[in-house]
Design a protein around this motif. Structure first.
Motif, short mmCIF file in Angstrom:
data_model
loop_
_atom_site.label_atom_id
_atom_site.label_comp_id
_atom_site.label_asym_id
_atom_site.label_seq_id
_atom_site.Cartn_x
_atom_site.Cartn_y
_atom_site.Cartn_z
N LYS A 119 0.93 -1.29 0.00
CA LYS A 119 0.06 -0.12 0.01
C LYS A 119 0.81 1.31 -0.09
O LYS A 119 1.87 1.22 0.66
CB LYS A 119 -1.07 0.02 1.45
CG LYS A 119 -1.70 -1.38 1.58
CD LYS A 119 -3.03 -1.03 0.29
CE LYS A 119 -3.97 -2.39 0.72
NZ LYS A 119 -4.70 -2.60 -0.38
N PHE A 120 0.71 2.40 -0.87
CA PHE A 120 1.30 3.36 -1.10
C PHE A 120 0.34 4.50 -0.26
O PHE A 120 -0.65 4.47 -0.57
CB PHE A 120 1.82 3.85 -2.30
CG PHE A 120 2.46 2.79 -2.87
CD1 PHE A 120 3.95 2.57 -2.54
CD2 PHE A 120 2.13 1.83 -3.77
CE1 PHE A 120 4.85 1.86 -3.06
CE2 PHE A 120 2.99 0.81 -4.47
CZ PHE A 120 4.29 0.77 -4.29
N THR A 121 1.00 5.70 0.30
CA THR A 121 0.20 6.74 0.67
C THR A 121 -0.12 7.54 -0.54
O THR A 121 0.36 7.13 -1.88
CB THR A 121 1.15 7.76 1.32
OG1 THR A 121 2.13 8.15 0.86
CG2 THR A 121 1.75 7.08 2.75
N LYS A 122 -1.07 8.47 -0.60
CA LYS A 122 -1.40 9.48 -1.85
C LYS A 122 -0.22 9.81 -2.16
O LYS A 122 -0.07 10.14 -3.56
CB LYS A 122 -2.45 10.22 -1.15
CG LYS A 122 -2.96 11.24 -2.26
CD LYS A 122 -4.07 11.40 -2.66
CE LYS A 122 -4.62 12.32 -3.62
NZ LYS A 122 -3.80 12.29 -4.95
N ASP A 123 0.79 10.47 -1.38
CA ASP A 123 1.78 11.24 -1.95
C ASP A 123 2.62 10.47 -2.53
O ASP A 123 3.33 10.74 -3.82
CB ASP A 123 2.44 11.95 -0.81
CG ASP A 123 3.69 12.49 -1.07
OD1 ASP A 123 3.60 13.73 -1.88
OD2 ASP A 123 5.04 12.60 -0.46
N GLU A 124 2.94 9.11 -1.97
CA GLU A 124 3.79 8.07 -2.77
C GLU A 124 3.13 7.66 -4.30
O GLU A 124 3.94 7.64 -5.01
CB GLU A 124 4.10 6.82 -1.94
CG GLU A 124 4.81 7.04 -0.71
CD GLU A 124 4.87 5.87 0.32
OE1 GLU A 124 5.75 5.68 1.15
OE2 GLU A 124 3.69 5.31 0.41
N THR A 125 2.02 7.43 -4.14
CA THR A 125 1.40 7.29 -5.24
C THR A 125 1.56 8.12 -6.49
O THR A 125 1.87 7.90 -7.60
CB THR A 125 -0.08 6.69 -5.27
OG1 THR A 125 -0.39 5.76 -4.14
CG2 THR A 125 -0.90 6.75 -6.46
N ASP A 126 1.20 9.52 -5.98
CA ASP A 126 1.41 10.61 -6.99
C ASP A 126 2.75 10.78 -7.50
O ASP A 126 2.71 10.89 -8.63
CB ASP A 126 1.17 11.97 -6.06
CG ASP A 126 -0.25 12.14 -5.80
OD1 ASP A 126 -1.25 11.38 -6.28
OD2 ASP A 126 -0.92 12.64 -4.98
#
Length: 81
Positions: free
Chosen positions: A5-12
């Motif tokens: 799972k990635f955080t929103k920031d990591e995903t972005d």
């Protein structure tokens, strides 16, 4: 191992890198949805390989440090008799 799972920031950030790679290296535009789908695919299919390699590297470092600590403890031993 649980799903990655990635955080929103990591995903972005990852999606941005994927889009840039497709544009710069493959001369193709890719949308955010497609880039995120690709990221999820790689995380699911290839992520465990990188995860296991990281664990293996950590295990090797731990073993080397444990051996080093063993030598340091031996140096602390006092002569007997």
């Amino acid at each position: 191992m649980s799903d990655i799972k990635f955080t929103k920031d990591e995903t972005d950030r990852i999606v941005s890198h994927i889009k840039k790679y497709f544009n710069d290296e493959l001369d193709q535009e890719i949308g955010g949805f497609e880039a995120e789908f690709l990221m999820d695919f790689f995380a699911r299919e290839i992520g465990p390989v990188f995860y296991n390699r990281g664990l293996s590297d950590a295990r090797d470092i731990f073993a080397a440090k444990a051996e080093e600590i063993g030598y340091l403890v031996e140096e602390l031993e006092k002569p007997v008799g």
